[in-house]
Structure formats: C-alpha cells, structure tokens
Motif scaffolding. Structure first.
Motif, mmCIF file in Angstrom:
data_model
loop_
_atom_site.group_PDB
_atom_site.id
_atom_site.type_symbol
_atom_site.label_atom_id
_atom_site.label_comp_id
_atom_site.label_asym_id
_atom_site.label_seq_id
_atom_site.Cartn_x
_atom_site.Cartn_y
_atom_site.Cartn_z
ATOM 1 N N PRO A 84 2.098 6.862 7.942
ATOM 2 C CA PRO A 84 1.235 5.676 8.000
ATOM 3 C C PRO A 84 0.865 5.203 6.596
ATOM 4 O O PRO A 84 0.651 6.013 5.679
ATOM 5 C CB PRO A 84 -0.002 6.180 8.743
ATOM 6 C CG PRO A 84 -0.053 7.646 8.432
ATOM 7 C CD PRO A 84 1.383 8.081 8.350
ATOM 8 N N ARG A 85 0.809 3.896 6.423
ATOM 9 C CA ARG A 85 0.245 3.364 5.190
ATOM 10 C C ARG A 85 -1.232 3.736 5.131
ATOM 11 O O ARG A 85 -1.859 4.058 6.150
ATOM 12 C CB ARG A 85 0.372 1.840 5.144
ATOM 13 C CG ARG A 85 1.763 1.275 5.225
ATOM 14 C CD ARG A 85 1.691 -0.260 5.216
ATOM 15 N NE ARG A 85 0.659 -0.715 6.116
ATOM 16 C CZ ARG A 85 -0.170 -1.750 5.871
ATOM 17 N NH1 ARG A 85 -0.073 -2.417 4.737
ATOM 18 N NH2 ARG A 85 -1.078 -2.107 6.747
ATOM 19 N N ALA B 5 -1.173 8.282 -1.338
ATOM 20 C CA ALA B 5 -2.512 7.928 -1.814
ATOM 21 C C ALA B 5 -3.313 9.181 -2.160
ATOM 22 O O ALA B 5 -4.011 9.221 -3.183
ATOM 23 C CB ALA B 5 -3.246 7.107 -0.753
ATOM 24 N N PHE B 6 -3.200 10.218 -1.331
ATOM 25 C CA PHE B 6 -3.965 11.430 -1.606
ATOM 26 C C PHE B 6 -3.336 12.251 -2.721
ATOM 27 O O PHE B 6 -4.038 12.962 -3.448
ATOM 28 C CB PHE B 6 -4.145 12.237 -0.329
ATOM 29 C CG PHE B 6 -5.038 11.540 0.651
ATOM 30 C CD1 PHE B 6 -6.360 11.255 0.329
ATOM 31 C CD2 PHE B 6 -4.562 11.110 1.878
ATOM 32 C CE1 PHE B 6 -7.187 10.568 1.206
ATOM 33 C CE2 PHE B 6 -5.373 10.428 2.758
ATOM 34 C CZ PHE B 6 -6.693 10.160 2.424
ATOM 35 N N ALA B 7 -2.020 12.148 -2.889
ATOM 36 C CA ALA B 7 -1.384 12.777 -4.052
ATOM 37 C C ALA B 7 -1.874 12.101 -5.332
ATOM 38 O O ALA B 7 -2.117 12.757 -6.351
ATOM 39 C CB ALA B 7 0.138 12.678 -3.932
ATOM 40 N N VAL B 8 -2.038 10.782 -5.270
ATOM 41 C CA VAL B 8 -2.593 10.033 -6.399
ATOM 42 C C VAL B 8 -4.025 10.482 -6.680
ATOM 43 O O VAL B 8 -4.421 10.687 -7.837
ATOM 44 C CB VAL B 8 -2.542 8.514 -6.108
ATOM 45 C CG1 VAL B 8 -3.404 7.737 -7.105
ATOM 46 C CG2 VAL B 8 -1.103 8.024 -6.146
ATOM 47 N N ALA B 9 -4.813 10.641 -5.624
ATOM 48 C CA ALA B 9 -6.197 11.094 -5.801
ATOM 49 C C ALA B 9 -6.239 12.477 -6.444
ATOM 50 O O ALA B 9 -7.057 12.733 -7.331
ATOM 51 C CB ALA B 9 -6.909 11.115 -4.439
ATOM 52 N N GLU B 10 -5.338 13.360 -6.021
ATOM 53 C CA GLU B 10 -5.286 14.697 -6.613
ATOM 54 C C GLU B 10 -4.903 14.617 -8.091
ATOM 55 O O GLU B 10 -5.462 15.339 -8.923
ATOM 56 C CB GLU B 10 -4.283 15.560 -5.839
ATOM 57 C CG GLU B 10 -4.765 15.920 -4.434
ATOM 58 C CD GLU B 10 -3.686 16.549 -3.568
ATOM 59 O OE1 GLU B 10 -2.519 16.632 -4.043
ATOM 60 O OE2 GLU B 10 -3.982 16.936 -2.421
ATOM 61 N N ARG B 11 -3.977 13.722 -8.404
ATOM 62 C CA ARG B 11 -3.573 13.537 -9.808
ATOM 63 C C ARG B 11 -4.740 13.012 -10.636
ATOM 64 O O ARG B 11 -4.863 13.296 -11.828
ATOM 65 C CB ARG B 11 -2.395 12.562 -9.875
ATOM 66 C CG ARG B 11 -1.780 12.403 -11.248
ATOM 67 C CD ARG B 11 -1.053 13.662 -11.676
ATOM 68 N NE ARG B 11 -0.549 13.543 -13.027
ATOM 69 C CZ ARG B 11 0.637 13.014 -13.346
ATOM 70 N NH1 ARG B 11 1.434 12.549 -12.386
ATOM 71 N NH2 ARG B 11 1.032 12.958 -14.599
ATOM 72 N N PHE C 200 0.828 -1.197 0.000
ATOM 73 C CA PHE C 200 0.000 0.000 0.000
ATOM 74 C C PHE C 200 0.865 1.250 0.000
ATOM 75 O O PHE C 200 1.961 1.257 0.573
ATOM 76 C CB PHE C 200 -0.903 0.034 1.243
ATOM 77 C CG PHE C 200 -2.000 -0.982 1.226
ATOM 78 C CD1 PHE C 200 -3.141 -0.784 0.455
ATOM 79 C CD2 PHE C 200 -1.894 -2.145 1.967
ATOM 80 C CE1 PHE C 200 -4.158 -1.728 0.433
ATOM 81 C CE2 PHE C 200 -2.902 -3.090 1.951
ATOM 82 C CZ PHE C 200 -4.037 -2.882 1.180
ATOM 83 N N PRO C 201 0.370 2.318 -0.612
ATOM 84 C CA PRO C 201 1.090 3.585 -0.531
ATOM 85 C C PRO C 201 0.897 4.198 0.856
ATOM 86 O O PRO C 201 0.008 3.792 1.611
ATOM 87 C CB PRO C 201 0.399 4.439 -1.608
ATOM 88 C CG PRO C 201 -1.013 3.928 -1.621
ATOM 89 C CD PRO C 201 -0.891 2.432 -1.377
ATOM 90 N N THR C 202 1.731 5.164 1.167
ATOM 91 C CA THR C 202 1.484 5.937 2.381
ATOM 92 C C THR C 202 0.212 6.754 2.167
ATOM 93 O O THR C 202 -0.253 6.930 1.029
ATOM 94 C CB THR C 202 2.640 6.896 2.680
ATOM 95 O OG1 THR C 202 2.725 7.873 1.630
ATOM 96 C CG2 THR C 202 3.955 6.138 2.816
#
Length: 337
Positions: free
Chosen positions: A126-127, A52-58, A46-48
């Motif tokens: 945290p993951r 994960a939220f940087a991915v969501a923003e992307r 899993f990403p940190t």
C-alpha cells in the motif's frame, strides 16, 4: 472514518520526518539523485508504507519503539520484521486487523476488497496514504499511531483534532464514569426515549443522578456530546485510548478493576472465573499473546455489533505472582466511584 485528508496527512508526516534538513539534502541522504522529498511532500506521488518507514528509520525514528508504544508492549513479530520492510507492514496490518473480514475493512476504507486482500496478504504494497487509511479503519487510533512517530502538533491538518483528542483523554483519566455515561447514550433504549430523562442513565449503570449530571456536563464541555432537540447525541469523534500516558492508564485500569470487584460482590450477572497455575516462562508468553489476541477479537466484534443494547465492563488480568510488583505508580487518582 475520520474527516482528515489522508493524502495531505501523508505529505505532512513525511515533512515532519525530514525535520530541519532541506528537501534536496534529505533526498541525497536517502540516495536519490532527484528531489524525491519534494515529490512526496507535494503529493505528486507517495512512497509505499514500507519505504516511508525505512525513510523514517534513516531519519532517526525508532519505529520498533514506536510500535511498542502504540500497542503498550512489543508484539512478538517485531523481533523478526522491521516496520521499514514489506513483511513488517504486513505483520502490523495483520495485528491491527484483529479478525475483521476483508469485506468489512474494504467497505470502511472505501477501497476494493481485491486491493485490500493484496495488501493484507503481502501481494502488493500500500502507498503511505492507503496504509494510514487501513490503520484508521482497523484501529480507530490513527492519531495515536502518528504520535508515536512524530509530534502531532507538527502536522497542520491534524493539530486541532489532536488537541481535542488529548482533552477528551484527560476527561477519561479524571472522571472514568464519563466514558460509561457516553456509551450509555448509544443504547437503543436511550435512543427510543422521547426526551432525555434525568437519572435514566444513573439507574442503568449504578451511579448517582448527581454523578450522571456531572459526567454529562463534562462530556458536553469537551465536545463529545451535544443536545439535539430534547436528547443528547454523541458527536463524531476518534477513539479515546488511555494507554498513551502509562501512569494515568494504570490508575484507570485499577479504578475499573475496582468497579468490577464491587459489582462482583453484589452478584452482578456475567461469566467470572479464575485459574491459579504454574507454567513455563515460554508458555506464559504464549498465554499473554493469547490474552492480547482475545481482546483484539473482542474489540472487532464490539466495533461491528448493532444495535447497542447492553453496556458491558470486561476486565481480565494475568499476573505473574513469581515477580514482585514494582513500587506503586505515582500520580493522581481518578475520581471516586
């Protein structure tokens, strides 16, 4: 702690963020040569939380707007830190922590206090599943948090729980007294009764026996309570927060404020005060932040308080009289007192 598998939920969240893109295409879009989307969504790693939220923003998710919706207003730190950064995650967890000790959080989360301390202080990241666990423990509103990011109905493991939560939320909007009746069942005095007694709750919270029966029927129908032997017991559930629907939430705030005024007029015991003053615009923002912090700390004390001996209504307003209110919010009114 709810019964959701947070590893599975983290995978489903990442899948929902990806949307209709293929895993390989999405991985390339994120700058990876490997199929990292498959690795995450399969639960192999899993990403940190920040990643994960940087991915969501992307992927097009406005995480700043999501946080503002979750809290009902944008917290001040959001102007300085994005949720897609380690600093933003630390700030969010600090906001959710609301004065709770590391030991309390670690015990509820089932994690070591050393790990929790490092996450809260920003010494480690945290993951995503661990972050979701902290949100759940600190806010009791994990499903509402996820709903600001994706449609909860796209998360298979959370779909039924979300439907149930929405049903219970509608009950809180339409019959506000039902929430007081629900809490009355937690009182130690009720637990000590040999059996349920019609009108017992009504006497203690100042409603009619008919209203009590209607509220109990609604709570039973929505799965919030059930009979165990000869008394009602509260079913395990997630916190019902009424802020998700601003119009309905406004009506409920007005309704409970009216109940507070009624009790104040009758001379109900308890601290009550007002202060009329002038202040600078920046200091008004400081006071509003203090107001929010007070309620967060109050919720933390309430969450840890045992035994349940008193049912309390706390109302507080801070209104800028220099700004004229907008036209009344439309929508159905809650049931009358």
């Amino acid at each position: 702690m709810n019964n959701l598998d947070l590893d599975v939920l983290a995978s489903e969240l990442l899948r929902a963020v990806r949307g209709k893109r293929s895993q390989r295409a999405f991985s390339r879009r994120l700058g990876y040569r490997t199929n990292i989307a498959y690795t995450w969504e399969s639960g192999r790693s899993f990403p940190t939380a920040a990643k994960a939220f940087a991915v969501a923003e992307r992927a097009g998710v406005d995480t700043a707007a999501a946080i503002a919706r979750f809290f009902g207003a944008a917290p001040p730190w959001l102007a300085r830190a994005s949720l897609g950064t380690p600093e933003g995650v630390v700030q969010l967890l600090g906001e959710l922590r609301a004065g709770r000790t590391i030991v309390e959080i670690a015990r509820s989360a089932g994690r070591s206090r050393f790990a929790v301390a490092r996450w809260l202080q920003g010494d480690a990241e945290p993951r995503l599943p661990d972050f979701l666990r902290l949100v759940d423990v600190c806010s009791l509103r994990l499903l509402d948090f996820l709903a600001t990011l994706v449609d909860p109905r796209t998360l298979p493991s959370a779909r039924a729980a979300w439907k149930q939560l929405e049903t219970r939320r509608r009950a809180a909007y339409e019959v506000p007294w039902s929430q007081a009746v629900l809490l009355a069942l937690e009182l130690r005095a009720y637990e000590e009764l040999p059996r349920h007694r019609d009108g017992w709750i009504a006497e203690r919270i100042g409603i009619t026996p008919k209203e009590e029966r209607e509220c109990l029927a609604l709570l039973e129908r929505t799965g919030q309570i059930h009979l165990v032997g000869r008394k009602y017991a509260i079913a395990p559930s997630r916190t019902v927060d009424t802020r998700r629907d601003p119009k309905a939430a406004h009506q409920v705030k007005v309704w409970w404020s009216q109940r507070a005024v009624e009790r104040l007029e009758l001379g109900a015991p308890g601290p009550s005060s007002y202060n009329l003053f002038t202040v600078s615009a920046p200091d008004l923002e400081r006071l509003r932040e203090l107001h929010r912090a007070y309620f967060q700390q109050m919720r933390a004390i309430v969450a840890a308080s045992q035994p349940c001996e008193r049912l309390v209504l706390a109302c507080a307003q801070m209104l800028d009289l220099s700004v004229q209110p907008a036209p009344a919010i439309s929508g159905g009114s809650p049931a009358p007192a």
